[in-house]
Design an enzyme around this catalytic site. Sequence first.
Site, PDB file in Angstrom:
ATOM      1  N   ASP A 262       1.476  -3.315  -6.506  1.00  0.00           N
ATOM      2  CA  ASP A 262       2.909  -3.596  -6.355  1.00  0.00           C
ATOM      3  C   ASP A 262       3.612  -3.635  -7.702  1.00  0.00           C
ATOM      4  O   ASP A 262       4.659  -4.276  -7.841  1.00  0.00           O
ATOM      5  CB  ASP A 262       3.111  -4.912  -5.605  1.00  0.00           C
ATOM      6  CG  ASP A 262       2.484  -6.097  -6.328  1.00  0.00           C
ATOM      7  OD1 ASP A 262       1.524  -5.889  -7.087  1.00  0.00           O
ATOM      8  OD2 ASP A 262       2.950  -7.236  -6.128  1.00  0.00           O
ATOM      9  N   GLU A 263       3.060  -2.940  -8.697  1.00  0.00           N
ATOM     10  CA  GLU A 263       3.671  -2.867 -10.022  1.00  0.00           C
ATOM     11  C   GLU A 263       4.453  -1.571 -10.163  1.00  0.00           C
ATOM     12  O   GLU A 263       3.893  -0.471 -10.035  1.00  0.00           O
ATOM     13  CB  GLU A 263       2.610  -2.948 -11.121  1.00  0.00           C
ATOM     14  CG  GLU A 263       1.915  -4.297 -11.206  1.00  0.00           C
ATOM     15  CD  GLU A 263       0.927  -4.341 -12.358  1.00  0.00           C
ATOM     16  OE1 GLU A 263       0.507  -3.255 -12.828  1.00  0.00           O
ATOM     17  OE2 GLU A 263       0.572  -5.452 -12.793  1.00  0.00           O
TER      18      GLU A 263
END
Length: 343
Positions: A262-263
């Site tokens: 989720d970066e």
Amino acid sequence: MSLIRRVRGNSRDPRPAVVSGFTIGTLFFLCGLYTFFTILLPTPPGFRVGAVSLIGLTGVLSGPVLMALPWARLPNAARLAIAPVAMALIAVHNMAAGVDPFRYGMFFFLVFVWFGLCEPRGTSLRMSPFLVVAYLVPLMMRDASASDLASLSYTFPLYLTVGELLAWRTNRLRQLQEGLQRLADHDSLTGLPNRAAFTAALRERCAGPDPVAVLFLDLDGFKQINDRLGHATGDDVLIQVAGVLATVARPCRDVPGRLAGDEFVMLLPGTSEAEAEAIAERVVRRLGDLRTPDGTPVRGSAGIAAGHHIAAEQLLAQADQAMYAAKQRRRSQMPAGSPVSAA
């Protein structure tokens, strides 16, 4: 056009133009050499050694010049204008070499091989009127037989077929190559540039004279979304976040990317720290409009880093640190979405 190519400012891929220009230059040079060689072979009546030698010299000298031209910066029309010139030179060669359609027809064949290998589909068809004129005029000027004139009835479809089939095949191979390149440069889930492609674009910008900023985004509570609602829902959230970044990104300038999990990141070329902070605030605010199927809002923490003449890895690390600082501020009940900057 990919986001990576847009940020580099390329309106088109220059490589096909360079390859095409180099190819036609090579053919000019090799055909010029072969023309000299034909002088040593048995020749038909009317073969003029001096004129043929001059044509061969023209090909040999023109070849290196054509190879060296900056085709990436020249319009396509300039390159395609060589085709009528080449066919006219073949016609002159035919008149100087004794008007033998079977002898000089292979030079036309090479022109259409060039069309097929290097130019878009339809080029052979568009250039066919020049072929008809260059093929028939020398024969008509020398009162060639009806049989010689009729040879166009099979050389013409042969050249067009070879040119268009090669162009279709070349175009197909180019599409497959671009597809493989896209798989190598882009995240398969979100379609954003992946870590390798983003880092390459960041390094290129950091090496330039303009200021560069990086936005680093990490989702808050994403693991809980995956655990509670399943990975399919988590994937849908990641796709929606990618859509937010693509919407906020300034066209033909910014490059959003996904590093892992989720970066997310966004390259902001020519952007000051204050401008980057405003963009980060817009991203976090728009994330707040997203909801999971059970109504849970999607939240994220964003950090930015900006600077001149700074290593790409250092700039990315600073943005990462700023993002973690923003996450800590959120946990400390600070206003949601407040970005933290690192200059």
